[in-house]
Design an enzyme around this catalytic site. Structure first.
Site, short mmCIF file in Angstrom:
data_model
loop_
_atom_site.label_atom_id
_atom_site.label_comp_id
_atom_site.label_asym_id
_atom_site.label_seq_id
_atom_site.Cartn_x
_atom_site.Cartn_y
_atom_site.Cartn_z
N SER A 1 -21.22 -8.71 33.03
CA SER A 1 -21.83 -10.00 33.34
C SER A 1 -22.42 -10.08 34.74
O SER A 1 -23.31 -9.33 35.08
CB SER A 1 -20.79 -11.09 33.10
OG SER A 1 -21.41 -12.33 33.07
N HIS A 2 -21.86 -10.97 35.55
CA HIS A 2 -22.39 -11.21 36.89
C HIS A 2 -21.76 -10.28 37.93
O HIS A 2 -22.07 -10.38 39.11
CB HIS A 2 -22.11 -12.66 37.28
CG HIS A 2 -20.66 -12.97 37.13
ND1 HIS A 2 -20.08 -13.14 35.90
CD2 HIS A 2 -19.67 -13.08 38.04
CE1 HIS A 2 -18.78 -13.35 36.05
NE2 HIS A 2 -18.50 -13.32 37.34
N ASP B 1 -26.26 -10.47 32.36
CA ASP B 1 -26.36 -10.46 30.90
C ASP B 1 -26.99 -11.73 30.34
O ASP B 1 -27.00 -11.94 29.12
CB ASP B 1 -24.99 -10.21 30.26
CG ASP B 1 -23.98 -11.31 30.56
OD1 ASP B 1 -24.06 -11.92 31.64
OD2 ASP B 1 -23.11 -11.57 29.70
N LYS C 1 -22.92 -19.07 26.30
CA LYS C 1 -23.76 -19.86 27.18
C LYS C 1 -25.12 -19.18 27.28
O LYS C 1 -25.26 -18.01 26.95
CB LYS C 1 -23.10 -20.06 28.54
CG LYS C 1 -22.62 -18.80 29.23
CD LYS C 1 -21.71 -19.16 30.40
CE LYS C 1 -21.30 -17.95 31.20
NZ LYS C 1 -19.92 -17.52 30.94
N ASP D 1 -27.85 -14.47 35.36
CA ASP D 1 -26.98 -13.35 35.75
C ASP D 1 -27.33 -12.09 34.95
O ASP D 1 -28.28 -12.09 34.16
CB ASP D 1 -25.50 -13.73 35.62
CG ASP D 1 -25.02 -13.79 34.18
OD1 ASP D 1 -25.85 -14.03 33.29
OD2 ASP D 1 -23.80 -13.59 33.96
N ASP E 1 -26.30 -15.03 30.47
CA ASP E 1 -25.65 -16.25 29.99
C ASP E 1 -25.50 -17.31 31.08
O ASP E 1 -25.36 -18.49 30.79
CB ASP E 1 -24.31 -15.96 29.28
CG ASP E 1 -23.36 -15.13 30.09
OD1 ASP E 1 -23.72 -14.71 31.21
OD2 ASP E 1 -22.22 -14.89 29.61
N ARG E 2 -25.55 -16.91 32.36
CA ARG E 2 -25.42 -17.90 33.45
C ARG E 2 -26.79 -18.32 33.97
O ARG E 2 -27.74 -17.56 33.89
CB ARG E 2 -24.65 -17.29 34.62
CG ARG E 2 -23.25 -16.94 34.29
CD ARG E 2 -22.51 -16.47 35.53
NE ARG E 2 -21.12 -16.25 35.17
CZ ARG E 2 -20.10 -16.39 35.99
NH1 ARG E 2 -20.30 -16.71 37.25
NH2 ARG E 2 -18.87 -16.17 35.58
C1 VG1 Z 1 -15.35 -16.56 35.17
C2 VG1 Z 1 -15.70 -18.03 35.15
C3 VG1 Z 1 -15.66 -18.55 33.72
C4 VG1 Z 1 -16.59 -17.72 32.83
C5 VG1 Z 1 -16.25 -16.25 32.94
C6 VG1 Z 1 -17.23 -15.37 32.19
O1 VG1 Z 1 -14.04 -16.36 34.68
O2 VG1 Z 1 -14.82 -18.76 35.96
O3 VG1 Z 1 -16.02 -19.91 33.73
O4 VG1 Z 1 -16.48 -18.12 31.50
O5 VG1 Z 1 -16.26 -15.85 34.32
O6 VG1 Z 1 -18.54 -15.51 32.67
P1 VG1 Z 1 -12.75 -16.22 35.65
O7 VG1 Z 1 -11.60 -16.02 34.71
O8 VG1 Z 1 -13.01 -15.07 36.57
O9 VG1 Z 1 -12.65 -17.50 36.41
V1 VG1 Z 1 -19.74 -14.39 32.27
O10 VG1 Z 1 -21.18 -14.86 32.85
O11 VG1 Z 1 -18.94 -13.09 32.21
O12 VG1 Z 1 -19.58 -14.20 30.73
CO CO Z 2 -22.70 -13.43 32.25
#
Ligand code: VG1
Ligand code: CO
Length: 539
Positions: A112-113, A278, A375, A276, A280-281
């Protein structure tokens, strides 16, 4: 030929908030990926009738990992695999492909990010036929397999060229390389008024979409430039790179600083959005103006009638507990059902499947709707552009108008990173025990009215006390404490701070929340326990 390879378990393959997320070098260990994949397949019956999607955000090791998944899936007798061309698929487009084709699940290779590269992170988001990531009961079953695994199956078929849209075979498995963009773009056309958006983007309106060298580059080019007529070059950092060009592909004020600087400069265009790695953000910026994700969800909800797909009405809305209460005020006013869930998009799936919500969001730059089960950064961007096209207002004017109508919720997330796991676990356990004793006490002028662990029971297999601790104050302010489930360096304590006001609409959030942030540190004893006086990251 199918080979059976003897192996020994890795004991750290528990999935977190969003799949398995590890240092790339951890995943590169011998049999690490193979063990994890075989563990997943061990939990799925009748694989000869099952089809899966494979793709990723283009980060380092994606291409190799895709070939490994193909060979292990084929050796396990999977019926069919759909693979995104060039190994690419965004998390939202992947969700749509699974749902549209009634697939049994998918593997989106992304951390992801989190940064990529050999010294960055690697991840696997394992989705089921729901179109979203697997539920806690499913990840628990997979985790059990990872702890006892003694062998995996793999085919010796050759690597496949994923640049061509064609069909291959490996063992009895059919492998179809698909266009990862076309269906997603079609879906967006069916939600939004594309002719209206085209009018805006091909006018003098100045627009930037920053893909942060992640997977939304090609999606953005096709949608904003080729379909909607934004000038070529409007989509920046548009080529997916294995290390994201050294960027930390996290669209926030810190990691997308280049974009923020542009938007606060003389040369600022009218509107900017970033996604981000992938896809979704999202982060939304106007000229000299930043929209917090919590406000974003509230504002989109307040404007649902402007969008063709929603104009006849929506179901309710939901937010993660850590997200600010701004959307609740809109839901109350518009008479929409409102739900609060634990952090992690998987918790929204059940609410969408049962037609209880249409929109949902998280403070971590995530907004989305029931068109898919993840998302969706491009969806949020198109929604904002639609509001602008309709109202002819700037981002700042839209948000100000919202605050005047509903009041403003100042919100900040303070992250304390790289804490030894034991210290973090003890801090949370002690804080949980202490919660009842906080009620009625005053901290920096804020008096605690309620304090409790967030427990969620819908459906029942979601029950967990690991979802955060919530402290309410008599003036409506809140603090939420929880440990991250996506970090790869020790533990991260996140504290979410919010304060609601109906005047003082244009103050600096850090100043407005300074004393409450200090109170949050006193309550959690973070400084005495970790030596950290200040958060490492404020978003
Ligand atoms: C973080 C965020 C959460 C989000 C997750 C995945 O998780 O706080 O809101 O759903 O990342 O985002 P954590 O457990 O580190 O707080 V992404 O863009 O990976 O799918
Ligand atoms: Co993401």
């Amino acid at each position: 030929m199918i080979q059976t390879i003897n192996t020994v378990p890795y004991t750290d393959q528990k999935m977190g908030t969003a799949g398995l997320r590890k240092k790339t070098r951890t995943v590169m260990q011998k049999n690490y990926l193979e063990n994890f994949l075989q563990s997943i397949f061990n939990t799925i019956p009748d694989l000869d009738k099952k089809s899966f999607l494979i793709g990723g955000d283009g980060r380092y090791m994606n291409k190799q990992a895709i070939q490994t998944i193909i060979k292990i899936a084929a050796a396990n007798g999977v019926k069919k695999l759909y693979v995104g061309q060039d190994g690419l698929v965004s998390t939202p487009a992947g969700s749509h492909i699974i749902l549209k084709n009634h697939l049994d699940g998918g593997f989106v290779l992304s951390a992801s990010h989190n940064p990529g590269g050999i010294d960055g992170d690697f991840g696997i988001k394992y989705a089921t036929s729901s179109g979203g990531q697997c539920q806690p009961s499913e990840s628990d079953a997979i985790y059990k397999q990872t702890q006892t695994i003694s062998e995996y199956k793999i085919s010796d078929c050759p690597d496949f060229d994923l640049t061509k849209l064609t069909v291959y075979h490996c063992e009895n498995t059919e492998i179809e390389v698909i266009d990862p963009y076309i269906d997603y773009i079609e879906m967006m056309k069916n939600i939004f008024d594309f002719p209206k958006l085209k009018k805006l983007l091909s006018s003098s309106f100045r627009f930037v979409f920053d893909a942060m060298n992640g997977v939304t580059g090609p999606y953005g080019k096709k949608i904003f430039e080729e379909t909607l007529g934004a000038p070529v070059g409007s989509v920046i950092n548009a080529v997916p790179l294995e290390d994201f060009g050294g960027l930390h592909p996290d669209p926030n004020l810190i990691y997308a600083k280049h974009l923020v600087d542009l938007m606060y400069s003389e040369a600022a265009p009218d509107f900017a959005a970033a996604n981000d790695g992938d896809g979704d953000r999202n982060m939304i910026l106007g000229q000299g103006f930043f929209v917090t994700p919590s406000d974003c969800l509230a504002i989109l909800t307040d404007n649902y009638k402007l969008i063709p797909a929603y104009k006849n009405g929506i179901y309710g809305v939901a937010k993660s507990a850590a997200t600010s209460m701004a959307v609740k005020r809109v839901a109350d006013k518009l008479n929409l059902d409102f739900y609060e869930v634990p952090t992690g998009w998987k918790y929204f799936i059940h609410l969408m499947d049962s037609n209880r919500i249409t929109f949902c969001g998280e403070e971590s730059f995530g907004t989305g709707a029931s068109h898919i089960r993840e998302k969706d950064g491009i969806w949020a961007t198109l929604f904002w552009l639609s509001i602008i096209a309709d109202t002819n207002k700037s981002v700042k004017e839209i948000v100000l108008q919202h605050w005047k109508k509903y009041g403003r919720t100042y919100f900040l997330r303070n992250d304390f990173e790289n804490i030894p796991q034991e210290t973090a676990d003890k801090l949370m356990a002690d804080l949980e025990k202490k919660l009842p004793t906080l009620i009625g006490k005053e901290f920096n002028g804020y008096t605690v009215s309620e304090a409790y662990p967030f427990i969620y029971n819908d459906p029942v297999d979601h029950t967990s006390t690991q979802n955060g601790l919530i402290v309410h104050f008599t003036d409506g302010s809140r603090i939420v404490y929880r440990l991250s489930g996506t970090g790869t360096n020790g533990a991260t304590l996140r504290t979410y701070i919010e304060r609601y006001v109906t005047d003082k609409l244009l103050e600096d959030p850090e100043i407005m929340l300074e004393t409450l942030s200090a109170a949050s540190r006193t309550i959690s004893e973070i400084t005495s326990r970790t030596g950290k006086e200040r958060p490492d990251i404020i978003t």
